[in-house]
Design a protein around this motif. Structure first.
Motif, mmCIF file in Angstrom:
data_model
loop_
_atom_site.group_PDB
_atom_site.id
_atom_site.type_symbol
_atom_site.label_atom_id
_atom_site.label_comp_id
_atom_site.label_asym_id
_atom_site.label_seq_id
_atom_site.Cartn_x
_atom_site.Cartn_y
_atom_site.Cartn_z
ATOM 1 N N TYR A 1 0.888 -1.153 0.000
ATOM 2 C CA TYR A 1 0.000 0.000 0.000
ATOM 3 C C TYR A 1 0.936 1.215 0.000
ATOM 4 O O TYR A 1 1.883 1.263 0.776
ATOM 5 N N PHE B 1 8.562 5.229 5.849
ATOM 6 C CA PHE B 1 8.539 6.499 5.136
ATOM 7 C C PHE B 1 9.868 6.705 4.418
ATOM 8 O O PHE B 1 10.927 6.283 4.905
ATOM 9 N N GLY B 2 9.815 7.388 3.277
ATOM 10 C CA GLY B 2 11.027 7.864 2.641
ATOM 11 C C GLY B 2 11.581 9.052 3.404
ATOM 12 O O GLY B 2 10.970 9.531 4.363
ATOM 13 N N ASP B 3 12.749 9.536 2.959
ATOM 14 C CA ASP B 3 13.403 10.633 3.660
ATOM 15 C C ASP B 3 12.923 12.012 3.223
ATOM 16 O O ASP B 3 13.392 13.021 3.730
ATOM 17 N N LYS C 1 -3.427 7.853 -1.735
ATOM 18 C CA LYS C 1 -2.979 6.499 -1.447
ATOM 19 C C LYS C 1 -3.318 5.581 -2.609
ATOM 20 O O LYS C 1 -4.282 5.814 -3.364
ATOM 21 N N PHE D 1 -2.731 1.763 9.634
ATOM 22 C CA PHE D 1 -2.067 2.499 8.566
ATOM 23 C C PHE D 1 -2.629 2.130 7.199
ATOM 24 O O PHE D 1 -2.719 2.956 6.295
ATOM 25 N N ALA E 1 5.345 6.941 1.426
ATOM 26 C CA ALA E 1 5.301 5.944 2.500
ATOM 27 C C ALA E 1 4.744 4.634 1.967
ATOM 28 O O ALA E 1 3.933 4.604 1.041
ATOM 29 N N LEU E 2 5.187 3.563 2.583
ATOM 30 C CA LEU E 2 4.826 2.215 2.182
ATOM 31 C C LEU E 2 4.257 1.478 3.378
ATOM 32 O O LEU E 2 4.790 1.590 4.491
ATOM 33 N N PHE E 3 3.188 0.731 3.155
ATOM 34 C CA PHE E 3 2.682 -0.174 4.181
ATOM 35 C C PHE E 3 2.772 -1.588 3.651
ATOM 36 O O PHE E 3 2.232 -1.908 2.593
ATOM 37 N N PHE F 1 -2.012 13.993 4.730
ATOM 38 C CA PHE F 1 -2.250 12.966 3.725
ATOM 39 C C PHE F 1 -2.619 13.604 2.387
ATOM 40 O O PHE F 1 -3.420 14.540 2.336
ATOM 41 N N GLY G 1 2.742 -5.961 8.286
ATOM 42 C CA GLY G 1 2.057 -4.947 9.083
ATOM 43 C C GLY G 1 2.949 -3.794 9.467
ATOM 44 O O GLY G 1 2.744 -3.156 10.502
ATOM 45 N N LYS G 2 3.962 -3.509 8.634
ATOM 46 C CA LYS G 2 4.936 -2.460 8.949
ATOM 47 C C LYS G 2 4.842 -1.317 7.946
ATOM 48 O O LYS G 2 4.597 -1.529 6.768
ATOM 49 N N SER G 3 5.082 -0.112 8.437
ATOM 50 C CA SER G 3 5.095 1.055 7.565
ATOM 51 C C SER G 3 6.497 1.645 7.509
ATOM 52 O O SER G 3 7.260 1.563 8.477
ATOM 53 N N GLY H 1 16.241 15.753 8.259
ATOM 54 C CA GLY H 1 16.551 15.249 6.930
ATOM 55 C C GLY H 1 16.120 13.819 6.673
ATOM 56 O O GLY H 1 16.493 13.234 5.659
ATOM 57 N N GLN H 2 15.340 13.275 7.591
ATOM 58 C CA GLN H 2 14.875 11.897 7.431
ATOM 59 C C GLN H 2 13.360 11.823 7.577
ATOM 60 O O GLN H 2 12.720 12.739 8.077
ATOM 61 N N GLY H 3 12.828 10.717 7.133
ATOM 62 C CA GLY H 3 11.399 10.501 7.285
ATOM 63 C C GLY H 3 11.053 9.998 8.674
ATOM 64 O O GLY H 3 11.933 9.570 9.428
ATOM 65 N N PRO H 4 9.786 10.049 9.026
ATOM 66 C CA PRO H 4 9.368 9.552 10.338
ATOM 67 C C PRO H 4 9.643 8.053 10.495
ATOM 68 O O PRO H 4 9.484 7.286 9.549
ATOM 69 N N PHE I 1 6.636 13.400 1.418
ATOM 70 C CA PHE I 1 7.079 12.083 1.866
ATOM 71 C C PHE I 1 6.266 10.985 1.187
ATOM 72 O O PHE I 1 5.037 11.032 1.169
ATOM 73 N N PHE J 1 1.563 5.582 -0.185
ATOM 74 C CA PHE J 1 0.961 6.840 0.252
ATOM 75 C C PHE J 1 1.904 8.002 -0.055
ATOM 76 O O PHE J 1 3.111 7.839 -0.127
ATOM 77 N N GLU K 1 -5.814 7.408 5.971
ATOM 78 C CA GLU K 1 -4.828 8.414 6.260
ATOM 79 C C GLU K 1 -4.561 8.546 7.751
ATOM 80 O O GLU K 1 -5.428 8.342 8.587
ATOM 81 N N TYR L 1 2.463 11.936 1.582
ATOM 82 C CA TYR L 1 2.132 12.939 2.584
ATOM 83 C C TYR L 1 2.910 14.208 2.275
ATOM 84 O O TYR L 1 3.999 14.161 1.704
#
Lengths: 113, 115
Positions: A32, A103-105, A49, B99, A92-94, A46, A99-101, B40-43, A90, A34, B103, A36
């Protein structure tokens, strides 16, 4: 393991021009995906997605993104950029299996008048 | 509708001191997340609650970090003792479901500086 890559730290475009913010991912199973956006001194918001179905998804503020399974990409696009689109974006991948998410940087988009 | 509220917005402490952050999610949101965001990084996820249960705390450094969501509404994240490397922005988010279903709504974050 899963990962999200945003290969460009910074993207600069002129107002009225099309914009693309790139995102590639790596995951086992079906992702999945996304996008943001973070405006200065604001929380992440958001945008859109992709879960399943049509590879082209439309989101807030005229943004859209295209899911490309063969290229493992989910690039964010907008046909005509506005100065107000300037922000930090950003991807993001789920991972539905784990069950883990993730985010890119982030990519800083600057739209110049 | 009120958004996710976090406090304090900024905190400066000396190393080895304790610090606590508070988060009030959007009313009715059963899932609450604490993320760490370095410059400089994502959450990066620290802990996820579904109601009052911590369902994913695998990335929470449990030797110094703790969190609670006693009544399934607001939550507190604590660091004791703080280290220099803990300087970052701590984000709280909430959602209906997890998640995957939609959203996340993020607060503005709590910026911690450890001297």
């Amino acid at each position: 393991a899963q990962s999200v890559a945003q290969p460009e730290d910074q993207v600069n475009v002129a107002e009225g021009n099309p914009l693309t913010v790139k995102c590639t991912y790596s995951v086992s199973g079906n992702p999945y995906l996304f996008w943001y956006v973070q405006y200065p001194n604001r929380g992440l918001q958001f945008l859109l997605k992709y879960i399943t179905g049509d590879n082209l998804v439309k989101g807030s503020y005229g943004f859209e993104a295209e899911f490309n399974k063969s290229q493992t990409s989910f690039h964010l696009k907008k046909p005509s950029a506005l100065v107000s689109d300037s922000a930090l974006y950003f991807c993001a991948l789920f991972n539905t299996n784990a069950g883990k998410s993730t985010f890119g940087d982030g990519t800083t988009l600057t739209v110049k008048p | 509708e009120a958004g996710v509220v976090q406090s304090p917005r900024y905190k400066i402490i000396e190393k080895k001191q304790p610090v606590a952050f508070w988060c009030n999610p959007i009313s009715g949101h059963n899932t609450l997340y604490w993320y760490l965001q370095n410059l400089g990084q994502g959450p990066e996820l620290l802990i996820r609650y579904e109601n009052e249960e911590a369902v994913d705390d695998s990335q929470l450094p449990k030797d110094r970090f703790s969190a609670e969501r006693l009544k399934g509404v607001d939550s507190t994240l604590k660091i004791q003792p703080a280290e220099l490397g803990d300087s970052a922005v701590y984000l709280c988010a909430s959602s209906l479901g997890d998640f995957s279903t939609g959203e996340l709504f993020f607060g503005e974050g709590s910026r911690l500086t450890v001297l």
